[in-house]
Design a protein around this motif. Structure first.
Motif, mmCIF file in Angstrom:
data_model
loop_
_atom_site.group_PDB
_atom_site.id
_atom_site.type_symbol
_atom_site.label_atom_id
_atom_site.label_comp_id
_atom_site.label_asym_id
_atom_site.label_seq_id
_atom_site.Cartn_x
_atom_site.Cartn_y
_atom_site.Cartn_z
ATOM 1 N N HIS A 114 16.014 33.525 55.519
ATOM 2 C CA HIS A 114 16.235 35.048 55.807
ATOM 3 C C HIS A 114 15.263 36.131 54.908
ATOM 4 O O HIS A 114 14.696 36.869 55.359
ATOM 5 N N HIS A 158 23.981 46.118 54.591
ATOM 6 C CA HIS A 158 23.547 44.932 55.694
ATOM 7 C C HIS A 158 24.490 45.347 57.003
ATOM 8 O O HIS A 158 25.519 46.072 56.783
ATOM 9 N N GLU A 208 17.008 44.093 58.708
ATOM 10 C CA GLU A 208 18.100 43.167 58.294
ATOM 11 C C GLU A 208 18.069 41.901 59.523
ATOM 12 O O GLU A 208 18.193 41.078 59.700
ATOM 13 N N HIS A 220 11.783 38.403 55.458
ATOM 14 C CA HIS A 220 11.703 39.752 54.906
ATOM 15 C C HIS A 220 10.228 39.729 54.461
ATOM 16 O O HIS A 220 9.337 40.821 54.853
ATOM 17 N N PHE A 255 16.953 46.801 52.206
ATOM 18 C CA PHE A 255 16.209 46.960 53.622
ATOM 19 C C PHE A 255 17.095 47.891 54.467
ATOM 20 O O PHE A 255 18.322 47.748 54.316
HETATM 21 ZN ZN LIG Z 1 18.202 40.658 53.989
#
Ligand SMILES: [Zn+2]
Length: 269
Positions: free
Chosen positions: A128, A234, A191, A132, A186
């Protein structure tokens, strides 16, 4: 009032058209990226250096070998010749957190290892974070911040022409408030994108994508007991788990093809 809004929109449109070109993210989203990769990498490096000075670094050889093993397998699964620099550091902190900075600087907090407690689950976290970086989310965030500043300047300019009593209303209508910076979390769209790309990446590296769901179930369990910084902006656990479940059949197909005996085994110390 209408005059002010159209003046602001005009200024924003001019700024957008003259200042930048549009990019497409790995999942096909339009992105506005105002900064060069070199500038972003320098900002990432400077922030990472500061973090390494301010936070204790975990030097446990077995733990670092474990994190390096998982990271290497994920990086091996990336398309060749990306030319991207990568560095992963394990920080000693009870926080359940992980981050990625432009330029390929990834930080994993030891608190995260209590929640991502299998190699596949940790691969979901690191995948993950790699996603990004690959998707230029830092550049996109910094660009959004910059455009908000232009918006604020345009509003100031418009308000200088009069109608000061509407200032708060105009600001609120445009969703402009406090300044945001590169280090802030973010957005939700980013996400979701990192979840999708991270899932495919872990599958290509031979980690079971089912573990991404287990990870978020663990997160949901611990977040009832303590505030989790990583979770604050998130998507909710439920929507995240739903999205990851919807992606499973495709990810499992990639995983079954990638899983071979020749992959290095990353052992939890
Ligand atoms: Zn993230």
């Amino acid at each position: 009032m209408k005059k002010i809004i159209s003046a602001v929109m005009m200024s924003l449109a001019v700024a957008l058209l003259s200042g930048c070109d549009t990019h497409t993210s790995p999942t096909g989203r339009n992105q506005t990226l105002l900064f060069s990769d070199t500038d972003m990498a320098q900002m990432g490096q400077a922030s990472f250096t500061r973090m390494k000075q301010n936070l204790p670094i975990n030097r446990n050889p077995a733990l670092n070998a474990y994190v390096d093993c998982i990271t290497s397998r994920l990086l091996e699964a990336l398309p060749q010749a990306s030319g991207q620099h990568w560095e992963v550091v394990v920080f000693d902190s009870p926080q359940v957190n992980a981050f990625a900075l432009p330029g390929g600087y990834i930080g994993i907090y030891t608190g995260m290892l209590r929640v991502a407690n299998t190699p596949d689950e940790l691969a979901a976290v690191i995948g993950h974070e790699i996603a990004h970086v690959l998707s230029s989310h830092g550049n996109e965030q910094a660009s959004r911040s910059e455009m908000k500043n232009w918006g604020l300047k345009a509003i100031d300019w418009a308000l200088d022409m009069g109608e000061v009593e509407h200032r708060d209303m105009v600001m609120a209508a445009l969703g402009l408030g406090a300044e945001v910076g590169i280090s802030l979390p973010f957005g939700r769209d980013q996400e979701t994108e990192a979840d999708i790309i991270g899932l495919q990446l872990m599958a290509r590296a031979g980690f079971n994508p089912q573990a991404a769901i287990a990870l978020w179930q663990n997160m949901a369990r611990v977040s009832g007991r303590q505030p989790l910084e990583i979770l604050s902006t998130h998507p909710s656990h439920d929507s995240r788990i739903e999205d990851l479940s919807a992606q499973q059949s495709q990810a499992q197909a990639i995983y079954l093809k990638a899983r071979t005996n020749s992959l290095p085994v990353c052992r939890l110390p």
